[in-house]
Design a protein around this motif. Structure first.
Motif, mmCIF file in Angstrom:
data_model
loop_
_atom_site.group_PDB
_atom_site.id
_atom_site.type_symbol
_atom_site.label_atom_id
_atom_site.label_comp_id
_atom_site.label_asym_id
_atom_site.label_seq_id
_atom_site.Cartn_x
_atom_site.Cartn_y
_atom_site.Cartn_z
ATOM 1 N N LEU A 176 0.827 -1.201 0.000
ATOM 2 C CA LEU A 176 0.000 0.000 0.000
ATOM 3 C C LEU A 176 0.860 1.250 0.000
ATOM 4 C CD1 LEU A 176 -2.816 -0.922 2.553
ATOM 5 C CD2 LEU A 176 -3.033 -0.566 0.095
ATOM 6 N N GLU A 177 1.920 1.209 0.764
ATOM 7 C CA GLU A 177 2.799 2.374 0.837
ATOM 8 C C GLU A 177 3.455 2.638 -0.513
ATOM 9 O OE1 GLU A 177 6.520 2.368 3.251
ATOM 10 O OE2 GLU A 177 5.342 3.749 4.474
ATOM 11 N N SER A 178 3.921 1.601 -1.168
ATOM 12 C CA SER A 178 4.563 1.793 -2.472
ATOM 13 C C SER A 178 3.552 2.280 -3.501
ATOM 14 C CB SER A 178 5.239 0.513 -2.935
ATOM 15 O OG SER A 178 4.299 -0.477 -3.238
ATOM 16 N N GLN A 179 2.316 1.814 -3.433
ATOM 17 C CA GLN A 179 1.292 2.281 -4.369
ATOM 18 C C GLN A 179 0.981 3.750 -4.141
ATOM 19 O OE1 GLN A 179 -2.051 -0.288 -3.888
ATOM 20 N NE2 GLN A 179 -1.145 -1.951 -5.069
ATOM 21 N N SER A 180 0.904 4.155 -2.883
ATOM 22 C CA SER A 180 0.601 5.558 -2.622
ATOM 23 C C SER A 180 1.757 6.442 -3.062
ATOM 24 C CB SER A 180 0.273 5.775 -1.147
ATOM 25 O OG SER A 180 1.420 5.605 -0.353
ATOM 26 N N MET A 181 2.989 5.985 -2.899
ATOM 27 C CA MET A 181 4.129 6.760 -3.357
ATOM 28 C C MET A 181 4.120 6.863 -4.881
ATOM 29 S SD MET A 181 5.828 8.063 -0.980
ATOM 30 C CE MET A 181 7.334 8.504 -1.811
ATOM 31 N N ASN A 182 3.764 5.785 -5.551
ATOM 32 C CA ASN A 182 3.710 5.820 -7.012
ATOM 33 C C ASN A 182 2.652 6.804 -7.497
ATOM 34 O OD1 ASN A 182 5.758 4.000 -7.391
ATOM 35 N ND2 ASN A 182 4.409 2.237 -7.586
ATOM 36 N N SER A 183 1.517 6.820 -6.844
ATOM 37 C CA SER A 183 0.469 7.755 -7.266
ATOM 38 C C SER A 183 0.895 9.184 -6.977
ATOM 39 C CB SER A 183 -0.860 7.434 -6.587
ATOM 40 O OG SER A 183 -0.768 7.722 -5.212
ATOM 41 N N PHE A 184 1.592 9.397 -5.866
ATOM 42 C CA PHE A 184 2.093 10.740 -5.564
ATOM 43 C C PHE A 184 3.114 11.172 -6.607
ATOM 44 C CE2 PHE A 184 5.356 13.391 -3.562
ATOM 45 C CZ PHE A 184 4.588 14.507 -3.273
ATOM 46 N N GLU A 185 4.028 10.291 -6.948
ATOM 47 C CA GLU A 185 5.031 10.618 -7.953
ATOM 48 C C GLU A 185 4.372 10.897 -9.298
ATOM 49 O OE1 GLU A 185 7.851 7.458 -7.937
ATOM 50 O OE2 GLU A 185 8.605 7.979 -5.958
ATOM 51 N N MET A 186 3.353 10.147 -9.634
ATOM 52 C CA MET A 186 2.671 10.373 -10.900
ATOM 53 C C MET A 186 1.984 11.732 -10.904
ATOM 54 S SD MET A 186 3.178 8.087 -13.084
ATOM 55 C CE MET A 186 1.840 8.382 -14.234
ATOM 56 N N SER A 187 1.309 12.068 -9.812
ATOM 57 C CA SER A 187 0.615 13.352 -9.794
ATOM 58 C C SER A 187 1.620 14.495 -9.810
ATOM 59 C CB SER A 187 -0.306 13.447 -8.578
ATOM 60 O OG SER A 187 0.450 13.453 -7.386
ATOM 61 N N LEU A 188 2.734 14.342 -9.113
ATOM 62 C CA LEU A 188 3.761 15.377 -9.131
ATOM 63 C C LEU A 188 4.347 15.510 -10.535
ATOM 64 C CD1 LEU A 188 5.406 17.408 -7.519
ATOM 65 C CD2 LEU A 188 7.014 15.573 -7.002
ATOM 66 N N SER A 189 4.595 14.395 -11.160
ATOM 67 C CA SER A 189 5.131 14.413 -12.514
ATOM 68 C C SER A 189 4.149 15.089 -13.470
ATOM 69 C CB SER A 189 5.415 12.980 -12.957
ATOM 70 O OG SER A 189 5.749 12.938 -14.303
ATOM 71 N N GLN A 190 2.885 14.792 -13.351
ATOM 72 C CA GLN A 190 1.885 15.406 -14.218
ATOM 73 C C GLN A 190 1.793 16.905 -13.969
ATOM 74 O OE1 GLN A 190 -1.523 13.092 -13.248
ATOM 75 N NE2 GLN A 190 -1.041 11.486 -14.732
ATOM 76 N N GLU A 191 1.880 17.300 -12.704
ATOM 77 C CA GLU A 191 1.845 18.725 -12.388
ATOM 78 C C GLU A 191 3.039 19.446 -12.995
ATOM 79 O OE1 GLU A 191 1.079 20.539 -8.557
ATOM 80 O OE2 GLU A 191 0.072 18.677 -7.997
ATOM 81 N N LEU A 192 4.210 18.846 -12.868
ATOM 82 C CA LEU A 192 5.407 19.472 -13.418
ATOM 83 C C LEU A 192 5.333 19.560 -14.941
ATOM 84 C CD1 LEU A 192 8.203 17.936 -11.194
ATOM 85 C CD2 LEU A 192 7.439 20.300 -11.237
ATOM 86 N N ASP A 193 4.835 18.513 -15.568
ATOM 87 C CA ASP A 193 4.669 18.550 -17.025
ATOM 88 C C ASP A 193 3.735 19.694 -17.431
ATOM 89 O OD1 ASP A 193 6.334 16.432 -17.365
ATOM 90 O OD2 ASP A 193 4.740 14.946 -17.674
ATOM 91 N N PHE A 194 2.637 19.814 -16.720
ATOM 92 C CA PHE A 194 1.678 20.874 -17.008
ATOM 93 C C PHE A 194 2.319 22.250 -16.821
ATOM 94 C CE2 PHE A 194 -1.814 23.655 -15.564
ATOM 95 C CZ PHE A 194 -2.596 23.607 -16.702
ATOM 96 N N PHE A 195 3.046 22.412 -15.732
ATOM 97 C CA PHE A 195 3.714 23.684 -15.446
ATOM 98 C C PHE A 195 4.709 24.038 -16.552
ATOM 99 C CE2 PHE A 195 7.412 25.839 -13.607
ATOM 100 C CZ PHE A 195 6.814 27.017 -13.202
#
Length: 51
Positions: free
Chosen positions: A14-33
């Motif tokens: 569960l912890e690794s899945q939540s970290m992956n989703s956080f990294e994905m959302s951060l990556s998407q935010e940075l791409d958008f920025f």
């Protein structure tokens, strides 16, 4: 002992899945920025050239 191991493995999964989703959302935010920044920079230089 077996139950403890199972609980630990579930927690780690569960912890690794939540970290992956956080990294994905951060990556998407940075791409958008950066997309927005690059669009702004390109627009700025287009205006400078035409003036």
């Amino acid at each position: 002992m077996r139950i403890e191991n199972e609980m630990l493995s579930r927690f780690n999964n569960l912890e690794s899945q939540s970290m992956n989703s956080f990294e994905m959302s951060l990556s998407q935010e940075l791409d958008f920025f950066f997309d927005n920044v690059m669009d702004t920079v390109v627009d700025y230089f287009k205006e400078e050239v035409t003036v």
